[in-house]
Design a protein around this motif. Structure first.
Motif, PDB file in Angstrom:
ATOM      1  N   LYS A 346     -26.029  30.438  17.189  1.00 14.52           N
ATOM      2  CA  LYS A 346     -26.230  29.332  15.937  1.00 14.52           C
ATOM      3  C   LYS A 346     -26.494  28.859  14.793  1.00 14.52           C
ATOM      4  CE  LYS A 346     -25.101  23.918  16.239  1.00 14.52           C
ATOM      5  NZ  LYS A 346     -24.784  23.488  16.486  1.00 14.52           N
ATOM      6  N   ILE A 347     -27.959  29.336  15.062  1.00 15.21           N
ATOM      7  CA  ILE A 347     -29.030  29.820  14.436  1.00 15.21           C
ATOM      8  C   ILE A 347     -28.493  30.357  12.787  1.00 15.21           C
ATOM      9  CG2 ILE A 347     -31.079  29.804  13.113  1.00 15.21           C
ATOM     10  CD1 ILE A 347     -32.074  28.910  15.848  1.00 15.21           C
ATOM     11  N   SER A 348     -27.693  31.454  13.842  1.00 11.04           N
ATOM     12  CA  SER A 348     -27.561  32.416  13.056  1.00 11.04           C
ATOM     13  C   SER A 348     -26.705  32.905  11.755  1.00 11.04           C
ATOM     14  CB  SER A 348     -27.399  34.211  13.935  1.00 11.04           C
ATOM     15  OG  SER A 348     -27.164  35.308  12.958  1.00 11.04           O
ATOM     16  N   ARG A 349     -25.775  32.129  12.956  1.00 11.13           N
ATOM     17  CA  ARG A 349     -24.166  31.723  11.735  1.00 11.13           C
ATOM     18  C   ARG A 349     -24.452  31.209  10.531  1.00 11.13           C
ATOM     19  NH1 ARG A 349     -22.025  31.218  17.313  1.00 11.13           N
ATOM     20  NH2 ARG A 349     -22.067  29.126  16.506  1.00 11.13           N
ATOM     21  N   HIS A 350     -25.234  30.281  10.577  1.00 10.94           N
ATOM     22  CA  HIS A 350     -25.661  28.918   9.758  1.00 10.94           C
ATOM     23  C   HIS A 350     -26.454  29.330   8.620  1.00 10.94           C
ATOM     24  CE1 HIS A 350     -28.112  25.509   8.011  1.00 10.94           C
ATOM     25  NE2 HIS A 350     -27.196  24.996   7.771  1.00 10.94           N
ATOM     26  N   TYR A 351     -27.850  30.452   9.421  1.00  8.54           N
ATOM     27  CA  TYR A 351     -28.488  31.058   8.218  1.00  8.54           C
ATOM     28  C   TYR A 351     -27.378  32.000   7.222  1.00  8.54           C
ATOM     29  CZ  TYR A 351     -31.068  34.845   5.508  1.00  8.54           C
ATOM     30  OH  TYR A 351     -31.744  35.103   4.268  1.00  8.54           O
ATOM     31  N   TYR A 352     -26.193  32.435   7.904  1.00 10.61           N
ATOM     32  CA  TYR A 352     -25.957  33.517   7.000  1.00 10.61           C
ATOM     33  C   TYR A 352     -24.570  33.121   6.228  1.00 10.61           C
ATOM     34  CZ  TYR A 352     -27.625  37.553   9.125  1.00 10.61           C
ATOM     35  OH  TYR A 352     -28.902  38.655   9.241  1.00 10.61           O
ATOM     36  N   VAL A 353     -24.077  32.178   6.681  1.00  9.23           N
ATOM     37  CA  VAL A 353     -23.022  31.636   6.237  1.00  9.23           C
ATOM     38  C   VAL A 353     -23.526  31.026   4.203  1.00  9.23           C
ATOM     39  CG1 VAL A 353     -21.644  29.171   6.030  1.00  9.23           C
ATOM     40  CG2 VAL A 353     -21.202  30.836   7.847  1.00  9.23           C
ATOM     41  N   LYS A 354     -24.849  30.119   4.922  1.00  4.73           N
ATOM     42  CA  LYS A 354     -25.059  29.607   3.474  1.00  4.73           C
ATOM     43  C   LYS A 354     -25.973  30.809   2.555  1.00  4.73           C
ATOM     44  CE  LYS A 354     -29.529  28.777   4.180  1.00  4.73           C
ATOM     45  NZ  LYS A 354     -31.103  27.988   4.716  1.00  4.73           N
ATOM     46  N   HIS A 355     -26.310  31.726   2.766  1.00  6.35           N
ATOM     47  CA  HIS A 355     -25.983  32.799   2.579  1.00  6.35           C
ATOM     48  C   HIS A 355     -25.487  32.919   1.497  1.00  6.35           C
ATOM     49  CE1 HIS A 355     -28.921  36.398   1.033  1.00  6.35           C
ATOM     50  NE2 HIS A 355     -27.692  37.444   1.633  1.00  6.35           N
ATOM     51  N   HIS A 356     -24.295  33.680   2.181  1.00  2.00           N
ATOM     52  CA  HIS A 356     -23.285  33.907   1.867  1.00  2.00           C
ATOM     53  C   HIS A 356     -22.754  33.686   0.380  1.00  2.00           C
ATOM     54  CE1 HIS A 356     -23.708  37.696   4.043  1.00  2.00           C
ATOM     55  NE2 HIS A 356     -23.028  37.106   4.837  1.00  2.00           N
ATOM     56  N   ILE A 357     -22.865  31.968   0.655  1.00  2.00           N
ATOM     57  CA  ILE A 357     -22.352  31.090  -0.307  1.00  2.00           C
ATOM     58  C   ILE A 357     -23.386  30.690  -0.592  1.00  2.00           C
ATOM     59  CG2 ILE A 357     -21.954  28.782  -0.572  1.00  2.00           C
ATOM     60  CD1 ILE A 357     -20.868  28.442   2.125  1.00  2.00           C
ATOM     61  N   LYS A 358     -24.786  31.105  -1.197  1.00  2.00           N
ATOM     62  CA  LYS A 358     -25.563  31.080  -1.795  1.00  2.00           C
ATOM     63  C   LYS A 358     -25.041  32.259  -3.356  1.00  2.00           C
ATOM     64  CE  LYS A 358     -29.986  30.783  -3.293  1.00  2.00           C
ATOM     65  NZ  LYS A 358     -31.847  30.954  -2.215  1.00  2.00           N
ATOM     66  N   GLY A 359     -25.070  33.396  -2.302  1.00  2.00           N
ATOM     67  CA  GLY A 359     -24.804  34.562  -2.967  1.00  2.00           C
ATOM     68  C   GLY A 359     -23.445  34.340  -3.801  1.00  2.00           C
ATOM     69  N   LEU A 360     -22.349  34.473  -3.340  1.00  8.79           N
ATOM     70  CA  LEU A 360     -20.896  33.848  -3.987  1.00  8.79           C
ATOM     71  C   LEU A 360     -21.181  33.186  -5.449  1.00  8.79           C
ATOM     72  CD1 LEU A 360     -18.551  34.145  -4.098  1.00  8.79           C
ATOM     73  CD2 LEU A 360     -17.477  32.189  -2.623  1.00  8.79           C
ATOM     74  N   LEU A 361     -21.311  31.780  -5.194  1.00 12.82           N
ATOM     75  CA  LEU A 361     -22.203  31.092  -6.152  1.00 12.82           C
ATOM     76  C   LEU A 361     -22.582  31.894  -7.262  1.00 12.82           C
ATOM     77  CD1 LEU A 361     -22.868  28.318  -4.430  1.00 12.82           C
ATOM     78  CD2 LEU A 361     -21.325  27.208  -5.620  1.00 12.82           C
TER      79      LEU A 361
END
Length: 365
Positions: A346-361
């Motif tokens: 759960k922690i890992s998913r949250h980090y990578y989702v946030k990381h990919h959204i940040k990269g996309l933005l």
């Protein structure tokens, strides 16, 4: 960045080596029993990343001694750190070091030292190298705030009792080097290789161990690592980056072979008791202990309830913290600890989702 007014003052209970690095008064306090000499090496080492970040040459008065070997090494350090600026998170400019009286010198204090605060990395390095280490330094201002006298004294006494069993002295020192970078908007993780090395350079010891937080399998591009730490050596003091052969789980397992070491562990930097038991570092260590089947009086047992209500809600902000999580996740899977596996995923998913959204933005901006 001018380095000025370097002086050594003998006080009633200590001696203080100080000097201005730009507008910041940097100081180091050592016991009177240590022979401290007046030279610029510590101030130059502590100033390198701040000077590169602010695009300022380092300027020394022509009559202040400074190691010729250190200055030569700083050129290589600049080559490395300037290539790591994306990972360090700060724009770094190559600078010149001007002035100073180039000297070659021998150790004033013929000691092999290591930093010791009761943490996992430092305790591992001590136990592994205890036959070589002469004394250990516990620094106020590094692992806890300068004004947290009560907590420092409590931790110092516990550490001293532990080291007394090995007949190794623990020396209390103090410095504000951690706050130098902060005064310029820098993080300690960007500066702490030069910061820790500056303490050893100020003390003019023969050898200083800096305990590694990561393994050789990870080229961690931050202030302290196995590539750059040895380059802070100055011909008088040899800096050794130690412990990168073992990850955190392996280190804790090694500590468990010495019962007094596992009972000592203090990892927290929140200044909320010996260990707060709430921060990422505490919960990460409690996870290590659970997965290894170990316990220590310094942490409560990590029950399933705590895993669900505390661990699973952790939020990671650094790729380095994700590396620690992945080590724990791999062992949790091996141990078939389903509650822990679910929480860590759960922690890992949250980090990578946030990381990919940040990269996309960032790409869309």
């Amino acid at each position: 960045m001018k380095i000025t007014e370097i002086k050594l003052v003998q006080e009633k209970e200590c001696q203080r080596l100080s000097g201005y690095c730009g507008d910041f008064l940097l100081w180091y306090e050592f016991p009177l029993s240590m022979d401290i000499t007046l030279k610029a090496d510590a101030f130059v080492a502590a100033s390198l990343i701040p000077a590169m970040a602010t695009k300022q040459n380092i300027e020394l008065a022509d009559d202040i001694p400074v190691s010729a070997q250190l200055l030569s090494n700083l050129s290589k350090l600049q080559d490395i750190f300037s290539r790591w600026e994306a990972q360090l998170g700060v724009k770094l400019h190559k600078i010149d070091i001007l002035g100073g009286q180039r000297v070659e010198a021998l150790p004033v204090n013929d000691h092999v030292i290591s930093f010791f605060s009761g943490g996992v990395d430092g305790t591992y390095t001590f136990l592994k190298n205890k036959d070589d280490i002469d004394l250990l330094l516990f620094s106020k201002g590094i692992d806890m705030q300068l004004d947290n006298v009560e907590q420092f004294e409590h931790a110092f006494e516990k550490n001293k009792v532990f080291l007394d069993a090995f007949e190794k002295p623990l020396v209390p020192i103090a410095t504000n080097v951690r706050f130098f970078g902060h005064s310029l908007g820098l993080k300690w993780t960007q500066c702490f290789g030069g910061g820790l090395a500056s303490i050893a350079l100020a003390a003019s010891v023969k050898t200083c161990y800096i305990a590694s937080g990561f393994t050789y399998g990870k080229t961690i591009q931050e202030g302290s690592n196995y590539i750059t730490d040895p380059l802070w050596s100055n011909g008088t003091t040899h800096i050794v980056h130690d412990g990168a052969e073992a990850n955190r789980l392996e280190k804790i397992a090694f500590l468990a072979t010495e019962p007094t070491a596992i009972a000592l562990i203090r990892v927290c930097w929140q200044d909320k008791g010996y260990n707060c038991g709430q921060c990422e570092k505490c919960l990460r260590t409690m996870t290590n202990l659970r997965l290894l089947g170990l316990s220590t009086p310094n942490f409560p047992p990590l029950t399933d309830e705590l895993v669900k209500n505390k661990v699973s809600k952790l939020r990671l902000y650094s790729v380095h913290d994700v590396d620690f999580l992945q080590e724990n996740l791999a062992l949790a899977v091996e141990k078939q600890d389903k509650v822990m596996v679910k929480a860590l995923k759960k922690i890992s998913r949250h980090y990578y989702v946030k990381h990919h959204i940040k990269g996309l933005l960032k790409q869309l901006s």
